[in-house]
Design a protein around this motif. Structure first.
Motif, PDB file in Angstrom:
ATOM      1  N   ALA A  80       0.831  -1.211   0.000  1.00  0.00           N
ATOM      2  CA  ALA A  80       0.000   0.000   0.000  1.00  0.00           C
ATOM      3  C   ALA A  80       0.861   1.254   0.000  1.00  0.00           C
ATOM      4  O   ALA A  80       0.577   2.230  -0.711  1.00  0.00           O
ATOM      5  CB  ALA A  80      -0.933  -0.007   1.211  1.00  0.00           C
ATOM      6  N   LEU A  81       1.924   1.250   0.789  1.00  0.00           N
ATOM      7  CA  LEU A  81       2.821   2.401   0.841  1.00  0.00           C
ATOM      8  C   LEU A  81       3.549   2.586  -0.486  1.00  0.00           C
ATOM      9  O   LEU A  81       3.735   3.715  -0.971  1.00  0.00           O
ATOM     10  CB  LEU A  81       3.820   2.241   1.980  1.00  0.00           C
ATOM     11  N   GLN A  82       3.966   1.487  -1.104  1.00  0.00           N
ATOM     12  CA  GLN A  82       4.641   1.587  -2.399  1.00  0.00           C
ATOM     13  C   GLN A  82       3.707   2.112  -3.475  1.00  0.00           C
ATOM     14  O   GLN A  82       4.109   2.901  -4.335  1.00  0.00           O
ATOM     15  CB  GLN A  82       5.201   0.215  -2.797  1.00  0.00           C
ATOM     16  N   ASP A  83       2.452   1.694  -3.432  1.00  0.00           N
ATOM     17  CA  ASP A  83       1.456   2.192  -4.388  1.00  0.00           C
ATOM     18  C   ASP A  83       1.257   3.693  -4.230  1.00  0.00           C
ATOM     19  O   ASP A  83       1.094   4.419  -5.217  1.00  0.00           O
ATOM     20  CB  ASP A  83       0.120   1.470  -4.190  1.00  0.00           C
ATOM     21  N   LEU A  84       1.265   4.150  -2.969  1.00  0.00           N
ATOM     22  CA  LEU A  84       1.102   5.580  -2.715  1.00  0.00           C
ATOM     23  C   LEU A  84       2.257   6.371  -3.320  1.00  0.00           C
ATOM     24  O   LEU A  84       2.055   7.407  -3.965  1.00  0.00           O
ATOM     25  CB  LEU A  84       1.016   5.836  -1.208  1.00  0.00           C
ATOM     26  N   VAL A  85       3.489   5.891  -3.098  1.00  0.00           N
ATOM     27  CA  VAL A  85       4.667   6.562  -3.666  1.00  0.00           C
ATOM     28  C   VAL A  85       4.568   6.599  -5.186  1.00  0.00           C
ATOM     29  O   VAL A  85       4.848   7.628  -5.818  1.00  0.00           O
ATOM     30  CB  VAL A  85       5.959   5.838  -3.224  1.00  0.00           C
TER      31      VAL A  85
END
Length: 555
Positions: A80-85
């Protein structure tokens, strides 16, 4: 008497019991679908916690399925954090594409809402400043035929013009929340104006006259930021005091999309900038040597060769000399320039002393120029002047001794660079910032004198074989003693000398040891070390009496 009772099971009974036990309820292999919910503002915390849980499970050698369950939870948070970045990067790229395809802004401000009303005048009625294309200018420079004693304008020397216009708008400038501008009220600005150089040379204590304001506050004071439409300022009396000149390094952190010098030519001074920036990056280690009222990093930018000049319509300062040749590249706006040779200006001052007063550019053009032309001979054979309107994309060059003023006809922004015509002139400028008693510039021309136990003009002059005459020494000594009476005050001048020498001694191709720095560095570094105990400061390990390079540091 009770005896021990023995239970005997027949084979048939055992068979019955085994069948019965095989029918009892048992747990089966089961797949669970569990909900793992993370609040939108707790993803970082969830990642940290799942990592800790996974480490604990592996340490305790829990079953593979339990470890897999926790690892899956961690991977979900990471994903989820990687998708946000990734989404943020895509949005940024989309914004950049939008900027690159949309027309660049044509003004410093949103003229309807934030901009100041333009001047009614069209500016100069004629232009008698010679103009060159970049190709013609380059040819004249390369063949040694360019007359640097007179002003000129170069067109087509800003190939990254659109990038400059995008990089510098009021909206982007106000995003800089770190810088504080030195702002003078209209009354203070008027009091400060003078044709007497002696009154304007000592700068270090002048800060007491200024208010330090944020960029946003400056746009509130001088433009129409946050103002009601009915109260929109008009260029002139409300804005004449608002022009700002700020070292480029303080306003813009990065590579300026414009060639050094003029179109990549005459960039001798700009070659010192990397070493200047390197020294300034260690300003934090030098702050304890000076008064807390002085930001030493900002103070060091005074020797820079790169600046930005900006202001609303109607802004512009008095007739004056820059002291250094410079090139001004106009990014936004329109400026009206008025220039005179020193001898012609002296003649004008003598003849029109009752009329010509130090006034803002607005007041000069509105109230003085016409009368000076009609009644005092301005523009005649003995009082010639140059004038011209500068438009966006044009670079104007002005010799250092030229008397000049400029008026922003609309909200304006420009990139200004001091110009040296040769390596020799760079070395002369370095010397001028260390010891140049003939200049009369206080404190710049006498800074070496602070590199002794007291302000010692005689010792400095003896060291470089250039002493003052007794009367001059007495006057200068009194002024220097008044403004720099303490060790902590003199440390500012010592650091200025060291910064100047650091730049020239660590720039490839410069004969730095041929300047005053050849002897000044050891003297000034030694005196600063001796002053360290007095002011309770620690001498940086890299700043020794030998001019070694400071360790690499991210700027």
């Amino acid at each position: 008497m009770m005896g021990t009772r023995v239970l005997c099971l027949t084979p048939l009974l055992l068979l019955v019991l085994c069948v019965a036990m095989s029918d009892a309820a048992q747990l089966q292999d089961t797949n669970f679908a569990l909900t793992f919910r993370v609040q939108k503002d707790e993803f970082d915390k969830a990642l940290e916690e799942t990592k800790e849980l996974l480490a604990f499970a592996e340490e305790k050698k829990m079953t593979p399925n339990t470890i897999m369950f926790i690892r899956t939870a961690r991977d979900k948070v990471v994903g989820a954090l990687q998708d946000l970045v990734k989404r943020n990067e895509e949005e940024l790229k989309a914004e950049e594409r939008k900027k690159s395809t949309s027309p660049p802004p044509t003004s410093l401000t949103n003229l309807k809402d934030e901009g100041v009303r333009s001047m009614r005048s069209e500016g100069a009625k004629k232009c008698n400043i010679k103009k060159h294309t970049l190709a013609d200018f380059a040819s004249l420079v390369n063949n040694g035929k360019l007359d640097m004693r007179k002003p000129f304008i170069v067109t087509g020397a800003m190939p990254e013009f659109d990038a400059l216009r995008r990089a510098f708008t009021s909206e982007i400038l106000m995003e800089n929340t770190q810088i504080e501008l030195k702002y003078l009220s209209p009354v203070k600005a008027k009091e400060k104006r003078s044709f007497d150089k002696q009154d304007t040379q000592v700068q270090d204590d002048e800060q007491l006259e200024y208010s330090l304001v944020t960029m946003e506050k400056y746009f509130i004071n001088c433009f129409n930021h946050k103002a009601k439409p009915d109260f929109r300022k008009s260029g002139g009396a409300d804005t004449e005091h608002c022009e700002q000149t700020v070292a480029a390094a303080l306003l813009f952190n990065g590579s300026i999309p414009q060639a050094d010098g003029i179109g990549g030519h005459l960039d001798f001074l700009q070659r010192l900038e990397p070493a200047r920036d390197e020294f300034a990056s260690y300003a934090g280690e030098l702050q304890a040597f000076v008064t807390s009222k002085l930001d030493i990093k900002q103070s060091l930018t005074r020797s820079s060769s790169k600046f930005f000049t900006f202001g609303p319509a109607g802004s512009g300062e008095q007739l004056r000399q820059e002291g250094h040749p410079f090139a001004d590249a106009l990014v936004h706006g329109k400026r009206r320039w008025f220039l005179m040779a020193p001898k012609d200006f002296s003649a004008l001052r003598e003849k029109a002393k009752d009329v010509l007063e130090p006034a803002s550019a607005f007041m000069f053009f509105e109230q003085q120029k016409e009368e000076l032309e009609e009644e005092h001979g301005l523009g005649g054979k003995k009082m010639k002047f140059w004038e011209c309107n500068q438009n966006p994309g044009e670079i104007i060059y002005i010799p250092g001794d030229t008397i000049m003023t400029s008026l922003s006809m609309v909200d304006s922004f420009s990139y200004k660079q001091h110009i040296a015509t040769s390596l020799t002139s760079v070395l002369e400028r370095v010397n001028g910032n260390i010891w140049a008693p003939e200049s009369g510039m206080i404190p710049t021309g006498y800074q070496l004198a602070a590199c002794f136990p007291h302000v010692d003009l005689n010792a400095a002059g003896s060291m470089l074989g250039s002493s003052l005459n007794p009367m001059q020494g007495q006057i200068i000594g009194q002024i220097m003693g008044q403004y720099y009476p303490s060790v902590i005050a003199r440390n500012t001048l010592i650091i200025n000398v060291l910064a100047e020498c650091y730049a020239v001694l660590h720039t490839p191709g410069m004969e730095g040891k041929q300047t005053a720095c050849g002897v000044a560095w050891e003297q000034c570094a030694g005196q600063l070390a001796r002053n360290a105990d007095t002011v309770g400061a620690k001498m940086p390990s890299w700043l020794s009496t030998k001019p070694t390079r400071a360790p690499k540091k991210e700027l």
